[in-house]
Design an enzyme around this catalytic site. Sequence first.
Site, mmCIF file in Angstrom:
data_model
loop_
_atom_site.group_PDB
_atom_site.id
_atom_site.type_symbol
_atom_site.label_atom_id
_atom_site.label_comp_id
_atom_site.label_asym_id
_atom_site.label_seq_id
_atom_site.Cartn_x
_atom_site.Cartn_y
_atom_site.Cartn_z
ATOM 1 N N GLY A 67 5.361 11.801 15.224
ATOM 2 C CA GLY A 67 6.113 11.976 14.006
ATOM 3 C C GLY A 67 5.305 11.642 12.779
ATOM 4 O O GLY A 67 5.622 12.107 11.694
ATOM 5 N N TYR A 68 4.294 10.819 12.921
ATOM 6 C CA TYR A 68 3.419 10.592 11.786
ATOM 7 C C TYR A 68 2.657 11.885 11.541
ATOM 8 O O TYR A 68 2.314 12.611 12.451
ATOM 9 C CB TYR A 68 2.479 9.415 12.050
ATOM 10 N N LEU A 69 2.382 12.141 10.301
ATOM 11 C CA LEU A 69 1.852 13.434 9.895
ATOM 12 C C LEU A 69 0.588 13.841 10.644
ATOM 13 O O LEU A 69 0.471 14.973 11.118
ATOM 14 C CB LEU A 69 1.596 13.423 8.385
#
Length: 189
Positions: free
Chosen positions: A67-69
């Site tokens: 979910g982190y970019l």
Amino acid sequence: FGRKKDKTSNAKFYLYYFCLIFSINILITPEMTVEQIHEIIEAFAKTAKLCMDAGVDGVEVHAVHEGYLLDQFAIEFFNKRTDEYGGSFENRVRYALEVVAAIQEAAPDLMIEYKLPVITKNPDGSDRGKGGLHPEDAVAFAKLLEEAGVHMIQVAQANHTGNMADTIPPMAVALAVRLTANITAGHLL
């Protein structure tokens, strides 16, 4: 209007609304434009410069836990792009390598740590983790990160599924040995 309202009805509505919006966000989040990608790379660089100017010794590029970019770009499961930031392994890791290069250029005195999401194996041979790099890709990516100037690589379990057995595995000693065998000694701590 004029009717007495039950306090729990608002809470139920907002919980439903939050779940609906959260689900929609996950399913149909619009793809970033290349211009937006470059804006965020610039923001990483500016932030690193601020850190260096404030006397910070190093920064961590946190790219794990689905979910982190940066992991959304690097991990094939999430990255469905068809431009220079999607498709092949080289294209999927391009964004992270551009971020590292921008940090180095803006703040050359900072130590850079990169947190790398890796799918490991359970004793039965099944995958432990859902949204990370397979060990072969992790080794190749670690080499590229080292060449790009990353000073330290932190290997992390690939996900937070809510299943503690899937999230907190036994130490990935075999993977650490493979990673260190493929990069210059002293860079992997």
